[in-house]
Design a protein around this motif. Structure first.
Motif, short mmCIF file in Angstrom:
data_model
loop_
_atom_site.label_atom_id
_atom_site.label_comp_id
_atom_site.label_asym_id
_atom_site.label_seq_id
_atom_site.Cartn_x
_atom_site.Cartn_y
_atom_site.Cartn_z
N ASP A 141 -71.90 62.51 49.91
CA ASP A 141 -71.41 63.11 51.14
C ASP A 141 -72.24 64.33 51.52
O ASP A 141 -72.50 64.60 52.69
CB ASP A 141 -69.94 63.52 50.98
CG ASP A 141 -68.99 62.33 51.05
OD1 ASP A 141 -69.45 61.23 51.40
OD2 ASP A 141 -67.79 62.51 50.75
N GLY A 142 -72.64 65.10 50.51
CA GLY A 142 -73.47 66.27 50.77
C GLY A 142 -74.80 65.90 51.38
O GLY A 142 -75.27 66.54 52.32
N ALA A 143 -75.42 64.85 50.85
CA ALA A 143 -76.70 64.39 51.40
C ALA A 143 -76.53 63.89 52.83
O ALA A 143 -77.38 64.14 53.70
CB ALA A 143 -77.29 63.30 50.52
N VAL A 144 -75.44 63.19 53.10
CA VAL A 144 -75.17 62.70 54.46
C VAL A 144 -74.99 63.88 55.41
O VAL A 144 -75.53 63.90 56.52
CB VAL A 144 -73.94 61.79 54.47
CG1 VAL A 144 -73.52 61.47 55.91
CG2 VAL A 144 -74.20 60.51 53.70
N GLU A 145 -74.23 64.89 54.96
CA GLU A 145 -74.03 66.07 55.81
C GLU A 145 -75.36 66.75 56.11
O GLU A 145 -75.62 67.18 57.25
CB GLU A 145 -73.09 67.06 55.11
CG GLU A 145 -72.83 68.31 55.93
CD GLU A 145 -71.93 69.31 55.23
OE1 GLU A 145 -71.78 70.44 55.76
OE2 GLU A 145 -71.38 68.98 54.15
N ALA A 146 -76.22 66.86 55.09
CA ALA A 146 -77.53 67.48 55.30
C ALA A 146 -78.35 66.71 56.33
O ALA A 146 -78.99 67.31 57.21
CB ALA A 146 -78.28 67.57 53.98
N MET A 147 -78.35 65.40 56.26
CA MET A 147 -79.12 64.59 57.21
C MET A 147 -78.55 64.68 58.62
O MET A 147 -79.30 64.69 59.60
CB MET A 147 -79.18 63.14 56.74
CG MET A 147 -80.06 62.94 55.51
SD MET A 147 -80.35 61.20 55.11
CE MET A 147 -78.73 60.70 54.53
N ARG A 148 -77.22 64.75 58.74
CA ARG A 148 -76.59 64.85 60.05
C ARG A 148 -77.01 66.12 60.80
O ARG A 148 -76.93 66.18 62.03
CB ARG A 148 -75.07 64.84 59.90
CG ARG A 148 -74.46 63.49 59.62
CD ARG A 148 -72.97 63.65 59.43
NE ARG A 148 -72.30 62.38 59.15
CZ ARG A 148 -71.05 62.28 58.73
NH1 ARG A 148 -70.34 63.37 58.51
NH2 ARG A 148 -70.52 61.10 58.51
N MET A 149 -77.42 67.13 60.06
CA MET A 149 -77.79 68.39 60.69
C MET A 149 -79.14 68.32 61.42
O MET A 149 -79.52 69.24 62.12
CB MET A 149 -77.84 69.50 59.64
CG MET A 149 -76.49 69.90 59.10
SD MET A 149 -76.65 71.25 57.91
CE MET A 149 -74.92 71.56 57.52
N ASN A 150 -79.88 67.22 61.21
CA ASN A 150 -81.19 67.03 61.86
C ASN A 150 -82.21 68.11 61.50
O ASN A 150 -82.89 68.66 62.39
CB ASN A 150 -81.02 66.97 63.39
CG ASN A 150 -80.18 65.82 63.84
OD1 ASN A 150 -80.34 64.70 63.36
ND2 ASN A 150 -79.25 66.07 64.76
N PRO A 151 -82.37 68.42 60.22
CA PRO A 151 -83.36 69.43 59.84
C PRO A 151 -84.77 68.87 59.86
O PRO A 151 -84.98 67.65 59.89
CB PRO A 151 -82.95 69.79 58.40
CG PRO A 151 -82.39 68.50 57.87
CD PRO A 151 -81.67 67.87 59.04
N ASP A 152 -85.74 69.77 59.82
CA ASP A 152 -87.13 69.35 59.63
C ASP A 152 -87.37 68.97 58.17
O ASP A 152 -88.25 68.15 57.89
CB ASP A 152 -88.08 70.48 60.02
CG ASP A 152 -87.92 70.89 61.48
OD1 ASP A 152 -87.82 70.00 62.33
OD2 ASP A 152 -87.90 72.10 61.75
N LEU A 153 -86.62 69.58 57.27
CA LEU A 153 -86.82 69.36 55.84
C LEU A 153 -85.52 69.61 55.10
O LEU A 153 -84.79 70.56 55.41
CB LEU A 153 -87.90 70.31 55.30
CG LEU A 153 -88.24 70.22 53.82
CD1 LEU A 153 -88.84 68.87 53.47
CD2 LEU A 153 -89.19 71.35 53.43
N ILE A 154 -85.23 68.74 54.13
CA ILE A 154 -84.11 68.94 53.21
C ILE A 154 -84.69 69.28 51.84
O ILE A 154 -85.49 68.53 51.30
CB ILE A 154 -83.23 67.68 53.11
CG1 ILE A 154 -82.61 67.37 54.48
CG2 ILE A 154 -82.13 67.87 52.06
CD1 ILE A 154 -81.88 66.03 54.53
#
Length: 216
Positions: free
Chosen positions: A112-125
């Motif tokens: 879920d944490g990884a999904v939340e990070a991707m939903r934020m549309n960052p340039d880099l995780i």
């Protein structure tokens, strides 16, 4: 393995539905251009094979910075001393470079944490915490349009969108491989973690991705 495959499918479906997070950025954007050029010895003289390990010349990454406002999500899990050093290094780097940093603590559920990070549309995780290695092995392979940087650990078989910055004393690889025989928590120093984040981001920004940078 079947459980991870099922989770990966669910993650892909959730991302394709266009779900977004109010705490993220409005949409994905083209890869930002780096500011500056790495010094000689940062890039290899010949193209590297996927998953290769390469040791750049110490400090050869110092001439490169991300543009101000570079969107970064720090995905982290755990409160052990090595992870705390990595988190501090990322936060210090972000403050220095004026990167736009958001933090996702994935202790409750790493997928879920990884999904939340991707939903934020960052340039880099950026990933900090050994426990994230196995979940990311599945998530990253299903989202090749997202760039990931793993600090102080690495995937056993990274895809082209996963870069790692590692060193002797770190190198956790997951997938039953566990920690390296030379694993040493005391090797996670602020200096080494700072070098790893700077070298790793430089590698991503300059298109040298899907490899392991060895920082010693």
């Amino acid at each position: 393995m079947r459980r991870w495959t099922t989770v990966a499918t669910l993650v892909a479906v959730m991302m394709l539905t266009g779900c977004s997070s109010a705490s993220g950025w409005s949409e994905m954007r083209a890869a930002p251009a780096p500011l500056g050029t790495p010094a000689a010895g940062f890039a290899p003289t010949a193209p590297l094979a996927p998953e290769a390990t390469y040791a750049p010349e110490p400090g050869s990454w110092e001439g490169v910075r991300p543009p101000a406002g570079y969107r970064v999500v720090l995905l982290t899990v755990g409160d052990d001393a090595p992870t705390a050093v990595l988190v501090d290094a990322v936060e210090d780097w972000a403050a220095e470079t004026h990167a736009d940093l958001r933090v996702v603590h994935a202790d409750a559920d790493m997928i879920d944490g990884a999904v939340e990070a991707m939903r934020m549309n960052p340039d880099l995780i950026i990933s900090a915490g050994d426990a994230l290695v196995d979940p990311l092995a599945t998530v990253t392979a299903n989202h090749l349009d997202r760039q990931f940087l793993i600090i102080g650990a690495e995937l056993a078989e990274p895809t082209e969108n996963v870069t790692a910055a590692d060193w002797t004393g770190a190198a956790y690889r997951g997938e039953g491989l566990g920690t390296a025989s030379a694993y040493d928590p005391s090797s996670f120093t602020p200096e080494r973690a700072g070098a790893a984040i700077r070298a790793g981001v430089t590698s991503v920004l300059t298109g040298q991705r899907g490899i392991v940078l060895w920082i010693d």
